[in-house]
Scaffold this motif. Structure first.
Motif, PDB file in Angstrom:
ATOM      1  N   CYS A 251     -10.712  -1.392   0.600  1.00  0.00           N
ATOM      2  CA  CYS A 251     -10.341  -1.165  -0.802  1.00  0.00           C
ATOM      3  C   CYS A 251      -9.875  -2.484  -1.434  1.00  0.00           C
ATOM      4  CB  CYS A 251      -9.217  -0.145  -0.879  1.00  0.00           C
ATOM      5  SG  CYS A 251      -9.605   1.446  -0.083  1.00  0.00           S
ATOM      6  N   TRP A 252     -10.307  -2.714  -2.666  1.00  0.00           N
ATOM      7  CA  TRP A 252      -9.939  -3.978  -3.310  1.00  0.00           C
ATOM      8  C   TRP A 252      -8.467  -3.993  -3.711  1.00  0.00           C
ATOM      9  CZ3 TRP A 252      -8.053  -4.329  -8.290  1.00  0.00           C
ATOM     10  CH2 TRP A 252      -8.274  -3.247  -9.148  1.00  0.00           C
ATOM     11  N   VAL A 253      -7.807  -2.831  -3.740  1.00  0.00           N
ATOM     12  CA  VAL A 253      -6.394  -2.765  -4.111  1.00  0.00           C
ATOM     13  C   VAL A 253      -5.467  -2.811  -2.896  1.00  0.00           C
ATOM     14  CG1 VAL A 253      -6.747  -1.512  -6.265  1.00  0.00           C
ATOM     15  CG2 VAL A 253      -6.564  -0.243  -4.116  1.00  0.00           C
ATOM     16  N   CYS A 254      -6.007  -3.011  -1.699  1.00  0.00           N
ATOM     17  CA  CYS A 254      -5.195  -2.921  -0.479  1.00  0.00           C
ATOM     18  C   CYS A 254      -4.084  -3.972  -0.470  1.00  0.00           C
ATOM     19  CB  CYS A 254      -6.066  -3.079   0.751  1.00  0.00           C
ATOM     20  SG  CYS A 254      -5.143  -2.874   2.290  1.00  0.00           S
ATOM     21  N   THR A 255      -2.846  -3.488  -0.310  1.00  0.00           N
ATOM     22  CA  THR A 255      -1.683  -4.385  -0.258  1.00  0.00           C
ATOM     23  C   THR A 255      -0.970  -4.302   1.085  1.00  0.00           C
ATOM     24  OG1 THR A 255      -0.429  -2.616  -1.352  1.00  0.00           O
ATOM     25  CG2 THR A 255      -1.259  -4.391  -2.740  1.00  0.00           C
ATOM     26  N   ARG A 281      -4.635  -7.095  -7.813  1.00  0.00           N
ATOM     27  CA  ARG A 281      -4.193  -6.738  -6.458  1.00  0.00           C
ATOM     28  C   ARG A 281      -2.972  -7.565  -6.053  1.00  0.00           C
ATOM     29  NH1 ARG A 281      -2.853  -9.537  -1.982  1.00  0.00           N
ATOM     30  NH2 ARG A 281      -2.611  -8.036  -0.307  1.00  0.00           N
ATOM     31  N   ASP A 282      -2.970  -8.856  -6.386  1.00  0.00           N
ATOM     32  CA  ASP A 282      -1.831  -9.714  -6.062  1.00  0.00           C
ATOM     33  C   ASP A 282      -0.590  -9.301  -6.846  1.00  0.00           C
ATOM     34  OD1 ASP A 282      -3.366 -11.118  -4.292  1.00  0.00           O
ATOM     35  OD2 ASP A 282      -3.729 -12.828  -5.615  1.00  0.00           O
ATOM     36  N   MET A 283      -0.791  -8.823  -8.076  1.00  0.00           N
ATOM     37  CA  MET A 283       0.334  -8.332  -8.874  1.00  0.00           C
ATOM     38  C   MET A 283       0.962  -7.102  -8.209  1.00  0.00           C
ATOM     39  SD  MET A 283       1.067  -5.698 -11.294  1.00  0.00           S
ATOM     40  CE  MET A 283      -0.452  -5.316 -12.158  1.00  0.00           C
ATOM     41  N   LEU A 284       0.116  -6.209  -7.672  1.00  0.00           N
ATOM     42  CA  LEU A 284       0.631  -5.040  -6.948  1.00  0.00           C
ATOM     43  C   LEU A 284       1.392  -5.475  -5.700  1.00  0.00           C
ATOM     44  CD1 LEU A 284      -2.345  -2.476  -7.062  1.00  0.00           C
ATOM     45  CD2 LEU A 284      -0.253  -2.474  -8.431  1.00  0.00           C
ATOM     46  N   ALA A 285       0.841  -6.438  -4.968  1.00  0.00           N
ATOM     47  CA  ALA A 285       1.490  -6.910  -3.742  1.00  0.00           C
ATOM     48  C   ALA A 285       2.846  -7.523  -4.051  1.00  0.00           C
ATOM     49  CB  ALA A 285       0.590  -7.922  -3.027  1.00  0.00           C
ATOM     50  N   ALA A 286       2.976  -8.178  -5.210  1.00  0.00           N
ATOM     51  CA  ALA A 286       4.241  -8.820  -5.575  1.00  0.00           C
ATOM     52  C   ALA A 286       5.350  -7.808  -5.788  1.00  0.00           C
ATOM     53  CB  ALA A 286       4.052  -9.672  -6.833  1.00  0.00           C
ATOM     54  N   THR A 287       5.007  -6.550  -6.105  1.00  0.00           N
ATOM     55  CA  THR A 287       6.042  -5.540  -6.327  1.00  0.00           C
ATOM     56  C   THR A 287       6.729  -5.133  -5.029  1.00  0.00           C
ATOM     57  OG1 THR A 287       4.540  -3.620  -6.094  1.00  0.00           O
ATOM     58  CG2 THR A 287       4.741  -4.620  -8.272  1.00  0.00           C
TER      59      THR A 287
END
Length: 478
Positions: A251-255, A281-287
């Motif tokens: 998945c491209w959203v995988c964090t 995706r990097d923005m999601l990972a930063a959360t």
């Protein structure tokens, strides 16, 4: 023939496949992810069965591929094209293969859970996505075949060489004296792993030395792996299946990992139109950063309660706030618009589906107190379109109502969220003849934590201080 055979004994493997296929009437369900291992397994089975007389190729082999709805666009196109070729070749050659794509129910999709309900980006400690997006859809298909035929055999491209843990799991479920294993969680489902003993080099050797029966060029698969510098994501049918991790076929959203090296490699190899996906995706990972969590997540859990780490006043954060969920949606739609403008023709660039937008809007309005009904405005601003939004005849409240309520609650020192919840409970049962559950729902709402965070933490600290005070010695008895 020993079960742990060498990959060089391909004719013996073909014979084993034919023997198992003809042994009973149980249909086969072959998990296909488009990666090297599942492609190798499918090609082995196809080639083996092709040697049977047409009248013996009567038992269906269902080739299922899992689409999580957040697959990397390049992979979506590759798998769709491959499944179409498999179908066409099966018809032309009189083979028993039938392809199916399994997808999560809309109410269980990634965006409905994250943007709608506020689930945080998946992590190693809270990987909520795998079961909802992969295990459940695949298992529903398997259970439907079990209901139809009584039992099924899952054919998976898993290998013992993937990891020591995987090898241990595979041997644990093995049926003594049989090439089959029991499924780890589904009754009446069994597992056959034809390439179990293959090494990675042997998989590639087989693919490059044997032409694809359905017309694919396996050298394209080699190029995809080379560009991504990563492995594949297998069809996940239970919790023992390896995680995708840095996978190219994921998945491209995988964090779950800190950096998506596979997507970075794809962009570096010339597919820079995918940059907005990587940025999102990097923005999601930063959360997942501890400091960021306090900014974007509610201090209450979805149950309405506050949880603390053991023996501390450190609050365990809950779902994303409503404000941040609106930001997530807005930026996702903007990324979709940018990708659709820059991507080569034919790429799968629909990042979120219209049905998901409707589902998210319903959750926002009925569960999260979105009185202003912000979804249509966000979609209009980001995409410049007006969707066919459902007009609800129920007693919904407007943004002006919300402003008035906010003023009244402030004047009376009453939590506005609590009043909104109580009003939503009343609205959801409006007009019903029997409202026997409404009192329980009101009681549940009142039992949630509505005090400010500072007050809750202060009480927690007082409790901890009390428990840390040594107890007084017992009084002496005269």
């Amino acid at each position: 023939m020993t079960h742990q055979r060498a990959a060089s004994s391909i004719p013996a493997l073909y014979e084993e496949v034919r023997e198992l296929y003809l042994a009973d009437t149980r249909p086969w369900v072959l998990g296909f992810s488009g990666g090297k291992d599942s492609t190798c397994a499918l090609q082995v089975v196809w080639t083996a069965l092709a040697a049977l007389p047409p009248e013996q190729r009567a038992k269906p082999v269902y080739v299922i591929s899992s689409d999580t709805l957040v697959e990397t666009p390049v992979i979506v196109n590759y798998i769709d094209a491959t499944l179409e070729r498999i179908n066409d070749a099966a018809i032309a050659q009189g083979m028993p293969f039938r392809t199916h794509k399994v997808v999560p129910r809309i109410d269980r999709s990634f965006w409905v859970n994250m943007i709608g309900r506020g689930y945080p980006a998946p992590s190693r400690r809270f990987r909520w996505c795998t079961e909802r997006l992969k295990i459940e859809p695949a298992n529903e298909f398997i259970l439907d075949r079990v209901a139809e035929f009584g039992e099924v055999i899952m054919v998976l491209g898993v290998r013992s060489a993937e990891s020591a843990t995987r090898a241990q799991v595979m041997s644990f479920h093995k049926i003594k004296g049989s090439r089959l294993s029991r499924h780890s969680s589904l009754n009446n489902a069994f597992v056959y792993s034809p390439i179990e003993a293959f090494s990675t080099d042997e998989v590639w050797s087989y693919l490059l030395q044997n032409q694809s029966p359905w017309g694919n060029d396996n050298r394209d698969l080699v190029a995809m792996y080379r560009n991504a510098q990563a492995g594949e994501c297998p069809l996940v049918v239970d919790k023992t299946t390896p995680s995708c991790g840095n996978s190219r076929f994921g998945c491209w959203v995988c964090t779950v990992v800190t950096k998506d090296k596979a997507m970075e490699a794809m962009i570096d190899s010339g597919q820079d139109w995918m940059t907005p996906l990587l940025d999102y995706r990097d923005m999601l990972a930063a959360t997942q950063d501890p400091a960021k969590k306090r900014e974007v997540r509610d201090f209450r859990r979805r149950t309405g309660q506050v949880s603390f780490k053991a023996e501390s006043d450190d609050v365990i954060p809950g779902p994303y706030t409503m404000e941040f969920c609106r930001k997530l949606l807005r930026e996702l739609l903007e990324a979709q618009k940018q990708v659709q403008a820059d991507a080569p023709p034919g790429e799968a660039t629909q990042l979120i589906h219209e049905t998901e937008l409707h589902a998210i809007r319903n959750i926002w309005r009925t569960e999260r107190g979105d009185w202003q009904d912000s979804m249509p405005a966000i979609v209009r601003d980001a995409l410049g379109v007006e969707l066919d939004w459902v007009v609800d005849d129920a007693a919904h409240y407007s943004h002006a109502d919300g402003l008035l309520l906010e003023k009244i609650c402030a004047e009376n020192d009453v939590p506005m969220e609590l009043v909104v919840r109580l009003l939503d409970i009343e609205r959801s049962t409006y007009g019903m003849k029997r409202r026997h559950a409404v009192h329980h729902r009101i009681e549940d709402a009142l039992s949630e934590e509505w005090r400010p965070l500072e007050e809750v933490v202060s009480e927690r600290r007082s409790t901890l201080d009390i428990t840390m005070i040594p107890s007084a010695p017992p009084a002496e008895v005269d």
